[in-house]
Design a protein around this motif. Structure first.
Motif, mmCIF file in Angstrom:
data_model
loop_
_atom_site.group_PDB
_atom_site.id
_atom_site.type_symbol
_atom_site.label_atom_id
_atom_site.label_comp_id
_atom_site.label_asym_id
_atom_site.label_seq_id
_atom_site.Cartn_x
_atom_site.Cartn_y
_atom_site.Cartn_z
ATOM 1 N N GLY A 7 -13.309 16.989 6.107
ATOM 2 C CA GLY A 7 -14.388 17.057 7.165
ATOM 3 C C GLY A 7 -16.071 17.247 6.889
ATOM 4 N N ARG A 8 -15.561 16.152 5.376
ATOM 5 C CA ARG A 8 -17.022 15.332 4.689
ATOM 6 C C ARG A 8 -16.489 13.958 4.819
ATOM 7 N NH1 ARG A 8 -19.076 18.901 -0.714
ATOM 8 N NH2 ARG A 8 -20.278 17.090 -0.263
ATOM 9 N N SER A 9 -17.400 13.510 4.131
ATOM 10 C CA SER A 9 -17.773 12.036 4.338
ATOM 11 C C SER A 9 -17.370 11.484 2.539
ATOM 12 C CB SER A 9 -17.910 11.144 5.110
ATOM 13 O OG SER A 9 -18.090 11.043 6.343
ATOM 14 N N TYR A 10 -16.835 11.069 1.718
ATOM 15 C CA TYR A 10 -17.249 10.537 -0.001
ATOM 16 C C TYR A 10 -17.231 8.383 0.554
ATOM 17 C CZ TYR A 10 -15.204 14.625 -0.533
ATOM 18 O OH TYR A 10 -15.499 16.499 -0.229
ATOM 19 N N ALA A 11 -18.313 8.064 -0.012
ATOM 20 C CA ALA A 11 -18.096 6.053 -0.618
ATOM 21 C C ALA A 11 -18.089 6.101 -1.003
ATOM 22 C CB ALA A 11 -19.939 6.381 -0.672
ATOM 23 N N LEU A 12 -17.305 5.479 -0.938
ATOM 24 C CA LEU A 12 -16.017 4.705 -1.774
ATOM 25 C C LEU A 12 -16.715 3.056 -2.548
ATOM 26 C CD1 LEU A 12 -13.102 5.363 0.043
ATOM 27 C CD2 LEU A 12 -13.955 6.222 -1.977
ATOM 28 N N SER A 13 -16.124 2.267 -4.025
ATOM 29 C CA SER A 13 -16.559 0.767 -3.720
ATOM 30 C C SER A 13 -14.743 0.711 -4.102
ATOM 31 C CB SER A 13 -17.724 1.109 -4.807
ATOM 32 O OG SER A 13 -18.671 1.772 -4.872
ATOM 33 N N THR A 14 -15.343 -0.888 -4.202
ATOM 34 C CA THR A 14 -13.744 -1.693 -4.203
ATOM 35 C C THR A 14 -13.828 -2.957 -5.293
ATOM 36 O OG1 THR A 14 -13.509 -2.935 -2.033
ATOM 37 C CG2 THR A 14 -12.551 -0.527 -2.001
ATOM 38 N N GLY A 15 -13.522 -3.365 -5.714
ATOM 39 C CA GLY A 15 -12.769 -4.647 -6.254
ATOM 40 C C GLY A 15 -11.595 -4.462 -6.815
ATOM 41 N N GLY A 16 -11.345 -6.084 -7.753
ATOM 42 C CA GLY A 16 -10.112 -6.544 -7.916
ATOM 43 C C GLY A 16 -10.127 -7.631 -8.077
ATOM 44 N N LEU A 17 -8.737 -8.569 -8.697
ATOM 45 C CA LEU A 17 -8.140 -9.734 -9.171
ATOM 46 C C LEU A 17 -7.281 -9.658 -8.259
ATOM 47 C CD1 LEU A 17 -9.476 -9.501 -12.815
ATOM 48 C CD2 LEU A 17 -10.886 -10.759 -10.960
ATOM 49 N N ASP A 18 -7.196 -11.365 -8.140
ATOM 50 C CA ASP A 18 -6.063 -11.711 -7.827
ATOM 51 C C ASP A 18 -5.776 -13.196 -8.346
ATOM 52 O OD1 ASP A 18 -5.855 -10.797 -5.017
ATOM 53 O OD2 ASP A 18 -7.701 -11.551 -4.324
ATOM 54 N N TYR A 19 -4.775 -12.768 -8.597
ATOM 55 C CA TYR A 19 -3.976 -14.594 -9.679
ATOM 56 C C TYR A 19 -2.748 -14.904 -9.061
ATOM 57 C CZ TYR A 19 -1.935 -17.284 -13.139
ATOM 58 O OH TYR A 19 -1.680 -18.307 -13.521
ATOM 59 N N GLY A 20 -2.422 -16.264 -8.623
ATOM 60 C CA GLY A 20 -1.886 -16.900 -8.068
ATOM 61 C C GLY A 20 -2.513 -18.007 -7.506
ATOM 62 N N LEU A 21 -1.546 -18.249 -6.338
ATOM 63 C CA LEU A 21 -1.871 -19.502 -5.649
ATOM 64 C C LEU A 21 -2.797 -18.351 -4.408
ATOM 65 C CD1 LEU A 21 -2.249 -22.371 -3.322
ATOM 66 C CD2 LEU A 21 -0.613 -21.247 -2.039
ATOM 67 N N VAL A 22 -3.743 -18.822 -4.595
ATOM 68 C CA VAL A 22 -5.143 -18.046 -3.882
ATOM 69 C C VAL A 22 -6.458 -19.294 -3.367
ATOM 70 C CG1 VAL A 22 -7.572 -16.211 -3.681
ATOM 71 C CG2 VAL A 22 -5.208 -15.809 -5.097
ATOM 72 N N PHE A 23 -6.834 -18.922 -2.396
ATOM 73 C CA PHE A 23 -8.213 -20.370 -1.745
ATOM 74 C C PHE A 23 -9.036 -19.530 -0.902
ATOM 75 C CE2 PHE A 23 -9.043 -23.839 1.003
ATOM 76 C CZ PHE A 23 -9.261 -24.818 -0.172
ATOM 77 N N GLY A 24 -9.500 -20.030 -0.900
ATOM 78 C CA GLY A 24 -10.455 -18.987 0.334
ATOM 79 C C GLY A 24 -11.489 -18.082 0.512
ATOM 80 N N GLY A 25 -11.648 -18.315 1.034
ATOM 81 C CA GLY A 25 -12.685 -17.067 1.143
ATOM 82 C C GLY A 25 -12.612 -15.864 2.934
ATOM 83 N N SER A 26 -12.701 -14.534 2.761
ATOM 84 C CA SER A 26 -12.373 -14.097 4.010
ATOM 85 C C SER A 26 -13.416 -12.585 3.953
ATOM 86 C CB SER A 26 -11.107 -13.407 4.086
ATOM 87 O OG SER A 26 -10.260 -12.926 2.764
ATOM 88 N N LYS A 27 -13.579 -11.852 5.155
ATOM 89 C CA LYS A 27 -14.202 -10.164 5.314
ATOM 90 C C LYS A 27 -12.920 -9.786 6.150
ATOM 91 C CE LYS A 27 -17.159 -8.196 8.049
ATOM 92 N NZ LYS A 27 -17.963 -7.342 8.608
ATOM 93 N N THR A 28 -12.314 -8.322 5.090
ATOM 94 C CA THR A 28 -11.369 -7.662 5.615
ATOM 95 C C THR A 28 -11.522 -6.106 6.122
ATOM 96 O OG1 THR A 28 -9.262 -8.898 4.947
ATOM 97 C CG2 THR A 28 -8.918 -6.650 5.761
ATOM 98 N N VAL A 29 -11.261 -5.431 7.255
ATOM 99 C CA VAL A 29 -11.571 -4.962 7.221
ATOM 100 C C VAL A 29 -11.038 -3.638 8.094
ATOM 101 C CG1 VAL A 29 -13.297 -2.902 8.944
ATOM 102 C CG2 VAL A 29 -14.372 -4.865 8.105
ATOM 103 N N LEU A 30 -10.222 -2.544 7.204
ATOM 104 C CA LEU A 30 -8.977 -1.983 7.040
ATOM 105 C C LEU A 30 -10.039 -0.371 7.511
ATOM 106 C CD1 LEU A 30 -7.127 -3.409 3.586
ATOM 107 C CD2 LEU A 30 -6.903 -3.994 6.511
#
Length: 144
Positions: free
Chosen positions: A55-78
């Motif tokens: 019944g309560r809402s909590y704010a979250l922050s995300t961050g991360g790293l990727d390594y391998g074949l990565v190219f481009g930019g995106s926005k993901t809503v999950l």
């Protein structure tokens, strides 16, 4: 001697029951995350979100790293469910995954992740942008 082994058996049974009770109290909630990702060989991501739990809402922050074949930019809503948590802070932690994908324009995304505390995220949503990846990635979620 017989009393000691009976006492030992009773203590083992109580300990097992306590373990079942603790996992039986685990609950679930819902999560919405917006993650921005960009990269060229090495990528990074960051974003924010909300956990709704008991019944309560909590704010979250995300961050991360990727390594391998990565190219481009995106926005993901999950959006999805987090399970096996006892308190809101159980969502915080590091989630790791290996994956591959291609998004040109708008595409669907689904993922199941778990952290070191046993929290399980089952998320799906949309990814917008130009992103090609075959990589190892880590996502850290923190409470704000």
């Amino acid at each position: 001697m017989k009393i000691a082994s009976s006492l030992r058996a009773a203590l083992v049974a109580i300990a097992a029951l306590a373990g079942l009770t603790t996992s039986a109290l685990a609950d679930s909630g819902t999560v919405v995350l917006t993650i921005y990702k960009a990269g060229w060989i090495i990528g990074g991501s960051g974003g924010s979100g909300t956990l709704n739990f008991r019944g309560r809402s909590y704010a979250l922050s995300t961050g991360g790293l990727d390594y391998g074949l990565v190219f481009g930019g995106s926005k993901t809503v999950l959006r999805g469910r987090v399970s096996n948590i006892n308190r809101p802070s159980d969502v915080a932690g590091v989630y790791g995954a290996a994956g591959a994908g291609l998004a040109i324009g708008r595409g669907a995304r689904a993922i199941v992740l778990s952290n070191q505390k046993g929290a399980v995220l089952e998320l799906s949503g949309t990814q917008t942008g130009l992103m090609a990846n075959a990589d190892l990635s880590g996502l850290a979620i923190t409470m704000r």
